[in-house]
Motif scaffolding. Structure first.
Motif, PDB file in Angstrom:
ATOM      1  N   LYS A  27     -12.056  16.170   1.747  1.00 59.78           N
ATOM      2  CA  LYS A  27     -13.090  15.420   1.111  1.00 59.78           C
ATOM      3  C   LYS A  27     -13.174  13.955   1.283  1.00 59.78           C
ATOM      4  N   CYS A  28     -12.054  13.579   1.833  1.00 51.25           N
ATOM      5  CA  CYS A  28     -11.800  12.054   2.015  1.00 51.25           C
ATOM      6  C   CYS A  28     -12.946  11.411   2.735  1.00 51.25           C
ATOM      7  N   SER A  29     -13.561  10.573   2.330  1.00 54.00           N
ATOM      8  CA  SER A  29     -14.771   9.887   3.104  1.00 54.00           C
ATOM      9  C   SER A  29     -14.333   9.337   4.493  1.00 54.00           C
ATOM     10  N   ILE A  30     -13.334   8.817   4.606  1.00 54.68           N
ATOM     11  CA  ILE A  30     -12.690   8.343   5.981  1.00 54.68           C
ATOM     12  C   ILE A  30     -12.780   9.584   7.092  1.00 54.68           C
ATOM     13  N   GLU A  31     -12.341  10.824   6.569  1.00 56.97           N
ATOM     14  CA  GLU A  31     -12.420  12.000   7.239  1.00 56.97           C
ATOM     15  C   GLU A  31     -13.752  12.344   7.688  1.00 56.97           C
ATOM     16  N   SER A  65     -18.194   2.790  -5.710  1.00 58.13           N
ATOM     17  CA  SER A  65     -17.286   3.924  -5.247  1.00 58.13           C
ATOM     18  C   SER A  65     -16.116   3.398  -4.600  1.00 58.13           C
ATOM     19  N   VAL A  66     -14.929   3.681  -4.673  1.00 56.37           N
ATOM     20  CA  VAL A  66     -13.771   3.011  -4.207  1.00 56.37           C
ATOM     21  C   VAL A  66     -13.733   3.573  -2.699  1.00 56.37           C
ATOM     22  N   CYS A  67     -14.350   4.541  -2.328  1.00 57.64           N
ATOM     23  CA  CYS A  67     -14.402   5.220  -0.990  1.00 57.64           C
ATOM     24  C   CYS A  67     -15.046   4.401  -0.011  1.00 57.64           C
ATOM     25  N   ARG A  68     -15.839   3.468  -0.631  1.00 59.10           N
ATOM     26  CA  ARG A  68     -16.477   2.507   0.065  1.00 59.10           C
ATOM     27  C   ARG A  68     -15.567   1.574   0.951  1.00 59.10           C
ATOM     28  N   LEU A  69     -14.783   1.156  -0.088  1.00 59.28           N
ATOM     29  CA  LEU A  69     -13.897   0.262   0.220  1.00 59.28           C
ATOM     30  C   LEU A  69     -12.863   0.392   1.511  1.00 59.28           C
ATOM     31  N   CYS A  70     -12.499   1.857   1.470  1.00 59.05           N
ATOM     32  CA  CYS A  70     -11.706   2.395   2.528  1.00 59.05           C
ATOM     33  C   CYS A  70     -12.601   2.247   3.978  1.00 59.05           C
ATOM     34  N   ARG A  71     -13.948   2.614   3.872  1.00 58.58           N
ATOM     35  CA  ARG A  71     -14.866   2.662   4.833  1.00 58.58           C
ATOM     36  C   ARG A  71     -15.392   1.380   5.335  1.00 58.58           C
ATOM     37  N   MET A  86      -9.845   2.474   7.163  1.00 55.61           N
ATOM     38  CA  MET A  86      -8.788   3.249   7.086  1.00 55.61           C
ATOM     39  C   MET A  86      -8.620   3.737   5.648  1.00 55.61           C
ATOM     40  N   LYS A  87      -7.716   4.547   5.561  1.00 56.29           N
ATOM     41  CA  LYS A  87      -7.585   5.149   4.104  1.00 56.29           C
ATOM     42  C   LYS A  87      -6.679   4.138   3.405  1.00 56.29           C
ATOM     43  N   LEU A  88      -7.129   3.807   2.221  1.00 60.27           N
ATOM     44  CA  LEU A  88      -6.305   2.972   1.309  1.00 60.27           C
ATOM     45  C   LEU A  88      -5.714   3.602   0.378  1.00 60.27           C
ATOM     46  N   PHE A  89      -5.758   5.154   0.284  1.00 63.97           N
ATOM     47  CA  PHE A  89      -5.509   5.702  -0.622  1.00 63.97           C
ATOM     48  C   PHE A  89      -5.614   5.392  -2.227  1.00 63.97           C
ATOM     49  N   LEU A  90      -6.822   5.319  -2.593  1.00 62.12           N
ATOM     50  CA  LEU A  90      -7.090   4.809  -3.937  1.00 62.12           C
ATOM     51  C   LEU A  90      -7.531   5.850  -4.759  1.00 62.12           C
ATOM     52  N   LYS A  91      -7.686   7.210  -4.167  1.00 61.57           N
ATOM     53  CA  LYS A  91      -8.125   8.127  -5.455  1.00 61.57           C
ATOM     54  C   LYS A  91      -7.305   9.267  -5.385  1.00 61.57           C
ATOM     55  N   GLY A  92      -5.927   9.298  -5.166  1.00 57.95           N
ATOM     56  CA  GLY A  92      -4.926  10.420  -5.608  1.00 57.95           C
ATOM     57  C   GLY A  92      -5.160  11.384  -4.641  1.00 57.95           C
ATOM     58  N   ASP A  93      -5.108  12.513  -5.328  1.00 56.65           N
ATOM     59  CA  ASP A  93      -4.984  13.864  -4.386  1.00 56.65           C
ATOM     60  C   ASP A  93      -5.990  14.134  -3.541  1.00 56.65           C
ATOM     61  N   ARG A  94      -7.429  13.518  -3.851  1.00 56.88           N
ATOM     62  CA  ARG A  94      -8.705  13.553  -2.767  1.00 56.88           C
ATOM     63  C   ARG A  94      -8.176  12.941  -1.527  1.00 56.88           C
ATOM     64  N   CYS A  95      -7.200  11.905  -1.634  1.00 57.63           N
ATOM     65  CA  CYS A  95      -7.181  11.132  -0.400  1.00 57.63           C
ATOM     66  C   CYS A  95      -6.424  11.943   0.784  1.00 57.63           C
ATOM     67  N   PHE A  96      -5.834  12.983   0.320  1.00 58.84           N
ATOM     68  CA  PHE A  96      -5.076  13.857   1.089  1.00 58.84           C
ATOM     69  C   PHE A  96      -5.833  15.294   1.516  1.00 58.84           C
TER      70      PHE A  96
HETATM   71 FE1  SF4 Z   1     -10.155   6.152   0.554  1.00 60.12          FE
HETATM   72 FE2  SF4 Z   1     -10.406   8.965   1.357  1.00 60.12          FE
HETATM   73 FE3  SF4 Z   1      -8.939   8.116  -1.038  1.00 60.12          FE
HETATM   74 FE4  SF4 Z   1     -11.810   7.764  -0.826  1.00 60.12          FE
HETATM   75  S1  SF4 Z   1     -10.474  10.066  -0.610  1.00 60.12           S
HETATM   76  S2  SF4 Z   1     -10.141   6.367  -1.729  1.00 60.12           S
HETATM   77  S3  SF4 Z   1     -11.676   7.019   1.335  1.00 60.12           S
HETATM   78  S4  SF4 Z   1      -8.324   7.507   1.316  1.00 60.12           S
END
Ligand code: SF4
Length: 208
Positions: free
Chosen positions: A30-34, A7-13, A17-27
């Motif tokens: 549902k973002c894991s950092i949120e 899971s790329v969200c693990r990388l952000c965690r 910080m948000k690394l914006f690896l998943k496109g629209d979901r990052c905004f």
């Molecule tokens: Fe990172 Fe959030 Fe995007 Fe997942 S959804 S890649 S945690 S910024």
């Protein structure tokens, strides 16, 4: 070639910080950092203390993950940056910004660098009239980025261009939305990197 498939969200965690690896979901919310802004794993909620080396390492991992570059290629880019005139850290960031997968993301053809990488690989883009399918290809000033016939039919690109107004465009790039053509106006500008990156720590890491 080795690729990260978890899971790329693990990388952000991990980087906190948000690394914006998943496109629209990052905004979205549902973002894991949120939801869980602490490192993954059993001890993730403890308080991490980093040595100087630890901080340098985390900074390097963060930038590598943002741009989706593997260690060997990243090391090569650092060496290239060090051989150029000017501030090594800024050279490094400029070289990374000039990657074609990053540029198509910045121009708004795709919603993340990972998607840019995939669509470049699938032959959806042309640079100066020639199809380029190498994500690490480096663009230069005055280069023109266009869609191939295949790219012009891609619904994902159409969707991303439709949301272009919501994205901020760096001053060194411009896009003609009707022609679906991007232009490199200048070299990348360091101050326009909005993510908090301390590139000098990376140079220090590789100077050890
Ligand atoms: Fe990172 Fe959030 Fe995007 Fe997942 S959804 S890649 S945690 S910024």
């Amino acid at each position: 070639m080795a690729r990260y498939n978890d899971s790329v969200c693990r990388l952000c965690r991990r980087e906190g910080m948000k690394l914006f690896l998943k496109g629209d979901r990052c905004f979205s919310d549902k973002c894991s950092i949120e939801r869980r802004n602490y490192p993954p794993g059993q001890h993730g909620q403890g308080r991490p203390k980093f040595s100087d080396y630890g901080q340098q390492l985390r900074e390097k991992q963060k930038v590598r993950r943002i741009y989706g570059v593997l260690e060997r290629q990243f090391r090569k880019t650092v060496d290239e940056a060090a051989a150029l005139k000017g501030v090594k850290g800024e050279n490094l960031m400029a070289l990374l910004e000039r990657r074609l997968d990053n540029v198509v993301f910045r121009l708004g053809f795709v919603t993340s660098r990972a998607e840019g990488r995939q669509l470049v690989r699938h032959g959806h883009f042309k640079v100066n009239g020639r199809r380029v399918n190498i994500p690490s290809f480096r663009v230069r000033k005055d280069d023109k980025i266009e869609l191939t016939a295949r790219g012009a039919k891609a619904a994902r690109i159409e969707g991303a261009l439709g949301a272009l107004e919501t994205r901020s465009m760096p001053s060194w790039l411009s896009i003609d939305k009707d022609l679906k053509q991007g232009t490199i106006l200048a070299d990348p500008v360091r101050d326009e990197l909005t993510l908090p990156i301390q590139e000098q720590l990376i140079i220090e890491l590789y100077s050890r």
